[in-house]
Design a protein around this motif. Structure first.
Motif, PDB file in Angstrom:
ATOM      1  N   THR A   1      -9.644   5.796  -3.772  1.00  0.00           N
ATOM      2  CA  THR A   1     -10.897   6.272  -3.186  1.00  0.00           C
ATOM      3  C   THR A   1     -11.391   7.661  -3.581  1.00  0.00           C
ATOM      4  O   THR A   1     -10.371   8.360  -3.674  1.00  0.00           O
ATOM      5  CB  THR A   1     -11.005   5.882  -1.783  1.00  0.00           C
ATOM      6  OG1 THR A   1     -10.181   6.680  -0.861  1.00  0.00           O
ATOM      7  CG2 THR A   1     -10.786   4.370  -1.618  1.00  0.00           C
ATOM      8  N   ASP A  41      -0.110  -3.003  -3.877  1.00  0.00           N
ATOM      9  CA  ASP A  41      -0.943  -3.882  -3.158  1.00  0.00           C
ATOM     10  C   ASP A  41      -2.369  -3.837  -2.988  1.00  0.00           C
ATOM     11  O   ASP A  41      -3.125  -4.586  -2.308  1.00  0.00           O
ATOM     12  CB  ASP A  41      -0.186  -4.449  -1.860  1.00  0.00           C
ATOM     13  CG  ASP A  41       1.268  -4.829  -2.003  1.00  0.00           C
ATOM     14  OD1 ASP A  41       1.674  -5.206  -3.040  1.00  0.00           O
ATOM     15  OD2 ASP A  41       2.018  -5.111  -1.159  1.00  0.00           O
ATOM     16  N   GLY A  42      -2.780  -2.665  -3.578  1.00  0.00           N
ATOM     17  CA  GLY A  42      -4.205  -2.251  -3.399  1.00  0.00           C
ATOM     18  C   GLY A  42      -4.843  -1.655  -2.413  1.00  0.00           C
ATOM     19  O   GLY A  42      -5.829  -1.612  -2.149  1.00  0.00           O
ATOM     20  N   ASN A  43      -3.726  -1.070  -1.502  1.00  0.00           N
ATOM     21  CA  ASN A  43      -4.373  -0.547  -0.211  1.00  0.00           C
ATOM     22  C   ASN A  43      -4.529   1.071  -0.366  1.00  0.00           C
ATOM     23  O   ASN A  43      -3.840   1.567  -1.153  1.00  0.00           O
ATOM     24  CB  ASN A  43      -3.413  -0.657   0.849  1.00  0.00           C
ATOM     25  CG  ASN A  43      -3.065  -2.306   1.222  1.00  0.00           C
ATOM     26  OD1 ASN A  43      -4.282  -3.051   1.607  1.00  0.00           O
ATOM     27  ND2 ASN A  43      -2.191  -2.774   1.187  1.00  0.00           N
ATOM     28  N   ALA A  44      -5.423   1.592   0.457  1.00  0.00           N
ATOM     29  CA  ALA A  44      -5.496   2.875   0.422  1.00  0.00           C
ATOM     30  C   ALA A  44      -4.495   3.830   1.042  1.00  0.00           C
ATOM     31  O   ALA A  44      -3.798   3.431   2.186  1.00  0.00           O
ATOM     32  CB  ALA A  44      -6.817   3.235   1.009  1.00  0.00           C
ATOM     33  N   ARG A  81      -4.436   0.378  -9.454  1.00  0.00           N
ATOM     34  CA  ARG A  81      -5.035   0.224  -8.506  1.00  0.00           C
ATOM     35  C   ARG A  81      -6.329   1.140  -8.181  1.00  0.00           C
ATOM     36  O   ARG A  81      -7.262   0.746  -7.086  1.00  0.00           O
ATOM     37  CB  ARG A  81      -4.490   0.039  -7.201  1.00  0.00           C
ATOM     38  CG  ARG A  81      -3.081  -1.198  -7.170  1.00  0.00           C
ATOM     39  CD  ARG A  81      -4.153  -2.787  -7.357  1.00  0.00           C
ATOM     40  NE  ARG A  81      -3.222  -3.563  -7.047  1.00  0.00           N
ATOM     41  CZ  ARG A  81      -3.887  -4.662  -6.572  1.00  0.00           C
ATOM     42  NH1 ARG A  81      -4.956  -5.017  -6.481  1.00  0.00           N
ATOM     43  NH2 ARG A  81      -2.873  -5.632  -6.313  1.00  0.00           N
ATOM     44  N   GLU A  95      -9.002   9.345  -1.132  1.00  0.00           N
ATOM     45  CA  GLU A  95      -7.774   9.599  -1.291  1.00  0.00           C
ATOM     46  C   GLU A  95      -7.633  10.957  -2.534  1.00  0.00           C
ATOM     47  O   GLU A  95      -6.704  11.452  -2.406  1.00  0.00           O
ATOM     48  CB  GLU A  95      -7.176   8.225  -2.017  1.00  0.00           C
ATOM     49  CG  GLU A  95      -6.767   7.340  -1.030  1.00  0.00           C
ATOM     50  CD  GLU A  95      -6.540   6.016  -1.847  1.00  0.00           C
ATOM     51  OE1 GLU A  95      -7.340   5.368  -2.025  1.00  0.00           O
ATOM     52  OE2 GLU A  95      -5.293   5.662  -1.676  1.00  0.00           O
ATOM     53  N   SER A 135      -2.715   6.985   3.097  1.00  0.00           N
ATOM     54  CA  SER A 135      -3.042   7.794   4.281  1.00  0.00           C
ATOM     55  C   SER A 135      -2.780   9.412   3.636  1.00  0.00           C
ATOM     56  O   SER A 135      -2.331   9.783   2.558  1.00  0.00           O
ATOM     57  CB  SER A 135      -2.501   7.680   5.576  1.00  0.00           C
ATOM     58  OG  SER A 135      -0.906   8.311   5.235  1.00  0.00           O
ATOM     59  N   LYS A 188       2.449  -0.065  -0.887  1.00  0.00           N
ATOM     60  CA  LYS A 188       0.989   0.106  -0.265  1.00  0.00           C
ATOM     61  C   LYS A 188       0.089   0.037  -1.566  1.00  0.00           C
ATOM     62  O   LYS A 188      -0.788  -0.681  -1.543  1.00  0.00           O
ATOM     63  CB  LYS A 188       0.937   0.997   0.513  1.00  0.00           C
ATOM     64  CG  LYS A 188      -0.193   1.106   1.680  1.00  0.00           C
ATOM     65  CD  LYS A 188       0.206   2.529   2.370  1.00  0.00           C
ATOM     66  CE  LYS A 188      -0.676   2.662   3.723  1.00  0.00           C
ATOM     67  NZ  LYS A 188      -0.591   4.067   4.365  1.00  0.00           N
ATOM     68  N   LYS A 189       0.357   0.985  -2.205  1.00  0.00           N
ATOM     69  CA  LYS A 189      -0.673   1.194  -3.285  1.00  0.00           C
ATOM     70  C   LYS A 189      -0.443   0.006  -4.571  1.00  0.00           C
ATOM     71  O   LYS A 189      -1.549  -0.584  -4.890  1.00  0.00           O
ATOM     72  CB  LYS A 189      -0.446   2.418  -4.119  1.00  0.00           C
ATOM     73  CG  LYS A 189      -1.210   2.942  -5.227  1.00  0.00           C
ATOM     74  CD  LYS A 189      -2.742   2.732  -4.620  1.00  0.00           C
ATOM     75  CE  LYS A 189      -3.280   3.761  -3.938  1.00  0.00           C
ATOM     76  NZ  LYS A 189      -4.730   3.531  -3.643  1.00  0.00           N
TER      77      LYS A 189
END
Ligand code: URA
Length: 433
Positions: free
Chosen positions: A51, A12-15, A48, A54, A17, A9-10
């Motif tokens: 936020t 691929d650049g996603n935040a 990456r 996060e 949870s 997930k990280k």
């Protein structure tokens, strides 16, 4: 979700949870996540980013990995102070007793030096008998009686950070704003103060080399502090050249004492003043004008020096060092490093002076290395000063000559001479509140 999916997930650049982050931190703390998976996620975070949300969750999970010190039974607003690390940075040892002499309680848990930046604990441990390993109850007793106490971080303070930092150190994943911010603030929030002044160092000798990066880190640190209910401000200060004229351990303690006697070098006095006035203002007992006057008054009256002595003695140390520097460890030998030509000191590279000091034995490369408290570097010329060929710029202080050749090489590379007077950068580069 499998932990591999969290890494992906990280990647691929996603935040992530909150649940992902809690799982990561508890898995690292209990060693149920293997180092290779933790390291992969750390590298994905470096590449990456995170936020603010996060980063806040990461910090919170790291605080919850250990104990939070409860200082609520000590009266008044407790104001912490922390530096992101520099060469010759002895500000806390001067500022904490000054603020305490002004009636502001300053609790401080510090780290050891690693690499080219020195650690406050190593400096204080050059004072014979000074104990940095106090229990929380002893720490609170010193805070109540003296108004300030500087000790080492207890083992139960953000243990997740200890494991994560050890991994980051060996996987090239230290330089990341969210990881540094969460690491610093997890320890600061766990310390239990109500307000916090951060010195974000910027330049050659600091983690953050550019003003842009330093500002970004300062902003992230302040955001986490505010989210965590701690009034936080950051002052960005220049770390291109070492702070003050002494780099090492006992030599820096002498410079602290001299500064508390009103004889400190101008750059050090300026940084202590800039940070000290914010500490006093955040305590709610002073405004800007009265804070500056109070800082100066605490030095002029001798109250700040008496407070340092009281702290040293309350922690088992030899308070007489404030009057008799021969009670401190010293170096048996000295070697001058001179200017190769006439001109002006255009730069005195902080990281290289720090490495020279380390090579002489004053710092440590690995956590288990022993520190020579008497070794270090004394600075005779600072950026902007005029020099003639052969003038002493740096003096290397040592007991063990094994690192001397290396130290001389670093010291020579640190000195840059120009024909014309250089533009000298301001010491205080900005403030984030
Ligand atoms: N200081 C810390 O405490 N943590 C980091 O990650 C960097 C500097």
């Amino acid at each position: 979700m499998n932990f591999v999916d969290v890494i992906a997930k990280k990647r691929d650049g996603n935040a992530l949870s909150r649940e992902d982050i809690d799982r990561f931190v508890s898995g690292v703390t209990t060693a149920s996540i293997p180092d290779y998976q933790a390291s992969a996620l750390l590298m994905a975070i470096v590449l990456r980013g995170m936020t603010d949300q996060e980063t806040g969750w990461l910090t919170d999970a790291m605080v919850r990995s250990g104990d939070r010190v409860d200082l609520s039974d000590i009266e008044g607003i407790k104001v912490g102070k922390h530096s992101t690390g520099g060469v010759g940075d002895k500000v806390s040892i001067i500022l904490a007793p000054i603020a305490a002499a002004c009636g502001v309680v300053v609790p401080k848990m510090s780290g050891r030096g690693l690499g080219h930046t020195g650690g406050t604990l190593d400096k204080l441990e050059s004072i014979p008998g000074y104990r940095t390993a106090l229990t929380v109850e002893e720490f609170k007793r010193v805070l109540r009686t003296v108004g300030t106490s500087i000790i080492g971080q207890t083992a139960s303070l953000a243990p997740a950070d200890k494991r994560l930092y050890a991994l980051r150190d060996v996987t090239a994943t230290v330089p990341s704003v969210p990881l540094i911010a969460a690491s610093v603030m997890s320890k600061k929030l766990a310390e239990g103060g109500n307000a916090l002044v951060l010195d974000v160092k910027c330049g050659d000798g600091a983690f953050m080399k550019s003003e842009k990066d330093a500002r970004e880190l300062a902003r992230a640190l302040v955001a986490i502090g505010s989210q965590g209910g701690v009034r936080t401000e950051a002052v960005i200060t220049n770390m291109d050249a070492p702070l003050g004229l002494a780099v090492g351990n006992a030599v820096e303690i002498i410079e602290c004492i001299e500064t508390l006697k009103g004889r400190g070098p101008a750059d050090l006095v300026a940084v202590v003043g800039a940070l000290g006035s914010r500490v006093l203002v955040l305590s709610g007992r002073f405004d800007e004008a009265s804070a500056d006057a109070a800082l100066r008054g605490a030095i002029a009256s001798g109250a700040a020096l008496a407070t340092l002595r009281a702290m040293i003695e309350a922690q088992g140390g030899d308070g007489a060092v404030v009057d008799d520097y021969s009670r401190l460890p010293a170096a048996a030998r000295r070697k001058a490093v001179t200017a190769p030509r006439e001109g002006y000191i255009a730069a005195l590279k902080a990281d290289l002076v720090g490495r020279a000091s380390m090579a002489l034995g004053a710092g440590r490369e690995r956590v288990e290395d022993r520190v020579d408290h008497g070794a270090g570097v004394m600075i005779s010329k600072k950026p902007g000063d005029a020099v003639r060929a052969g003038d002493t710029v740096l003096e290397l202080l040592y007991n063990d000559a094994r690192g001397l050749a290396q130290a001389v090489a670093f010291a020579e590379q640190a000195i840059h001479i120009a024909s014309d007077p250089p533009a000298v950068k301001p010491l205080v580069l900005g403030r984030v509140a």
